[in-house]
Design an enzyme around this catalytic site. Structure first.
Site, mmCIF file in Angstrom:
data_model
loop_
_atom_site.group_PDB
_atom_site.id
_atom_site.type_symbol
_atom_site.label_atom_id
_atom_site.label_comp_id
_atom_site.label_asym_id
_atom_site.label_seq_id
_atom_site.Cartn_x
_atom_site.Cartn_y
_atom_site.Cartn_z
ATOM 1 C CG ASP A 1 -33.927 37.739 -19.662
ATOM 2 O OD1 ASP A 1 -34.649 36.734 -19.607
ATOM 3 O OD2 ASP A 1 -34.360 38.903 -19.531
ATOM 4 C CG ASP B 1 -25.567 37.524 -19.277
ATOM 5 O OD1 ASP B 1 -25.684 37.277 -20.492
ATOM 6 O OD2 ASP B 1 -26.324 38.301 -18.676
ATOM 7 C CG ASP C 1 -28.845 39.978 -16.127
ATOM 8 O OD1 ASP C 1 -29.779 40.775 -16.312
ATOM 9 O OD2 ASP C 1 -28.420 39.208 -17.009
#
Length: 217
Positions: free
Chosen positions: A8, A164, A6
């Site tokens: 951001d 995240d 991922d």
């Protein structure tokens, strides 16, 4: 091994740039600013979701206005790079993984053009064989399609996804892939409550974490 990341909240802290862009778009609509924690909580499901939440925070539901704001957000997004920082240890970890022969990819809900722009700005773009964004296929994460597309584009071999958030955990589970969950991103729930193969609190540990997840030959 194929390692798909991922973007951001995982490799970069882009919330300050997204926050500034959001407030620019809101100001253009005559709407008040929102604070950074509020806008950060909207990140992760793509621009349509983000803009919808910006309007919702002002008590507005207006499809034409939302479409107009999405277009305006997109107009600013490629240049929203100057406030973004790379999380500690990320450049070194990526360089080490590539030196070890791992194939690296990106699967993000950020559109491809701003994703590539920010990766280029922070000097990370060349590490990745593929960048799959929120506009790369009809579905966005947590639907598994973007992650499976990234996996296919990276070739054959065992795959790990590094993310995240709740969105990443749901996406990895739907795709049937193990998740390494970075604990310093934009997650809302406690890390231990999300499905994961490993927790990562320091990118310096990522190579050893991936070694532990490598299937026995």
């Amino acid at each position: 091994m194929i390692v798909i990341f991922d973007l951001d909240g995982t490799l970069i802290d882009s919330a300050p740039d997204i926050h500034a862009t959001a407030n620019t778009v809101l100001a253009g609509e005559g709407l008040g600013d929102l604070d950074l924690p509020t806008v950060r909580s909207f990140i992760g499901r793509g621009v349509p979701h983000l803009v919808g939440r910006l309007l919702g925070a002002h008590g507005i539901e207006d499809a034409p206005r939302r479409a107009r704001m999405m277009a305006e957000f997109g107009r600013h997004y490629d240049s929203a790079v100057n406030l973004t920082t790379v999380f500690p240890g990320v450049p070194q970890a990526l360089a080490q993984l590539r030196a070890q022969g791992h194939v690296l990819g990106i699967c993000t809900n950020k559109p491809v053009s701003p994703a590539r722009a920010i990766l280029r700005h922070v000097g990370l773009l060349d590490h990745f064989a593929v960048v799959i964004g929120g506009d790369s296929c009809p579905e966005r994460k947590p639907h598994p399609a973007p992650l499976l597309l990234a996996r296919s584009a990276c070739g054959k071999g065992p795959v790990v996804y590094v993310g995240d958030s709740e969105v990443d955990a749901e996406c990895a589970a739907a795709a049937g892939l193990p998740l390494v969950l970075y604990t310093h991103g934009y997650r809302h729930a406690p890390a231990e409550t999300l499905p994961h193969a490993a927790l990562l609190d320091d990118f310096a540990r990522l190579p050893e974490v991936l070694d532990a997840l490598m299937p026995a030959s």
